[in-house]
Design an enzyme around this catalytic site. Structure first.
Site: not given
Length: 397
Positions: A213, A185, A245
């Site tokens: 991610h 991240s 996300k």
């Protein structure tokens, strides 16, 4: 003789907070008044944001908003209970089925947050006497989950497969989980997943990947870092990813075999004892899974923007990491230098977060730039112009 007074915990906490402020490491909350794609209104200023995780630009998509409104009008807002009591709705079940199909796994189970998902997996799988091997740059929730499980936690230098091998083989008799981020991240690089999978297969360890991610972003269909690495469910039996996300919603899921998911439903305390996410949010996330897979142009556009930024930064002589993902950090080292750079960018109309210790190791404070399919070429060029004006130290040859 009277016993000494007990320490005042609130005073101790206040002293620790004051020390963090003196070191330029104090975290502060900023309120966003309005969001319009990558543009944010904060305290009367309109800022072009390069710090969101909305990688595919789906957070404000009209189809997601319509699905949420429709489900809220039919189901209400809250789910009213935990999944195992009466909180599990049709919307949750449909989303779990879609996520299992997308990731090529037998089943998936929803959690309210990625943090809770990782705590739940670690607590359900591991016990005292077991071993958990982790990359030193893993997300905090993987580390916390291992510590709370009571297992022995061993951490290897970032992306160092040889070190991971030494940690893994130091106790041949213990049940072992090797856990890693798929995409890290703060650095944006991808873990050496194929090598780690081969190691775990050889040593009969369980590989778990946190793909918060990578999911939705990497791979032809957006299946994440595992799809991009051509790894199957047998090589990586435990997959966690988030919905907040690339999918622009909130929540998380764990996908794997029937035995894994059934076991988590029985023993993962953050699942058992938490109110289920609102069904309207699950309905929106289901639409996001469909759009993320069908609209491949979003990933193509994001990749083009990443390439544009990296090429432009290279021409400016900026020091970049090896990341080819949407996360593009510029490491400045000193916390005050990172804050000053972020403040100057904000003065120029750009919102870029300064990431400082303890989120990143001491001496590696940085600007954490994130790109989104909601950005345009002109936005990236505006960022590059502002970075050039900062006169950051050039890359070392």
């Amino acid at each position: 003789m009277a016993a000494p007074p007990r320490p005042d915990l609130l005073e101790r906490l206040a002293a620790q907070t004051a020390e963090r402020e003196r070191a330029n490491l104090l975290r502060r909350v900023r309120t966003v008044d309005q969001a319009d794609g990558p543009w944010l209104d904060i305290s009367g200023k309109r800022l072009l944001s390069f710090c969101s995780n909305d990688y595919l630009g789906l957070a404000q998509h009209p189809q997601l908003i319509a699905a949420l409104r429709r489900a809220a009008s039919e189901c209400g807002v809250g789910s009213t209970s935990a999944h195992l009591i009466c909180g599990h709705r049709t919307e949750h079940a449909e989303l779990e089925e879609a996520l299992a199909a997308w990731t090529g796994r037998e089943r998936a189970v929803l959690f309210s947050t990625g943090y809770m998902a990782n705590l739940g997996v670690m607590q359900a799988l591991l016990a005292r006497g077991d071993v958990c091997v982790q990359d030193k740059l893993n997300h905090a929730c993987l580390i916390d989950g291992a510590r709370l499980s009571g297992a022995e936690l061993k951490r290897y230098p970032h992306a160092d497969v040889d070190a991971a091998t030494r940690q893994l083989t130091s106790n041949d008799s213990a049940a072992t989980v090797l856990a890693t981020d798929g995409v890290f991240s703060m650095d944006g690089d991808v873990a050496p997943l194929r090598e780690l999978a081969a190691l775990c297969t050889r040593e009969h360890a369980t590989l778990m990947v946190d793909d918060a991610h990578g999911f939705g972003v990497l791979g032809h269909s957006g299946g994440g870092s595992l799809e991009a690495s051509a790894l199957n469910p047998y090589e990586v039996p435990v997959l966690m990813a988030t919905l907040g996300k690339a999918l622009g919603c909130a929540g998380a899921f764990v996908a794997g075999s029937h035995a894994l998911i059934q076991g988590l439903m029985q023993f993962a305390r953050p699942y058992i004892y938490t109110t289920a996410m609102p069904p309207a949010l699950a309905a929106a996330a289901l639409v996001a899974t469909q759009l993320a897979q069908a609209e491949t142009w979003r990933r193509e556009k994001l990749n083009a923007l990443i390439a544009r930024f990296r090429a432009g930064a290279g021409q400016l002589g900026l020091t970049l990491s090896s990341s080819t993902t949407a996360i593009q950090p510029i490491v400045l080292g000193d916390a005050q230098a990172a804050l000053d750079a972020a403040n100057t960018l904000e003065w120029r109309g750009l919102l870029v977060t300064a990431i400082r210790p303890p989120t990143v190791p001491a001496g590696s404070a940085r600007l954490r730039i994130t790109l989104s399919a909601a950005h345009e070429d002109a936005h990236v060029d505006k960022l590059l112009d502002a970075l050039e004006a900062l006169r950051l130290p050039p890359a070392k040859s």
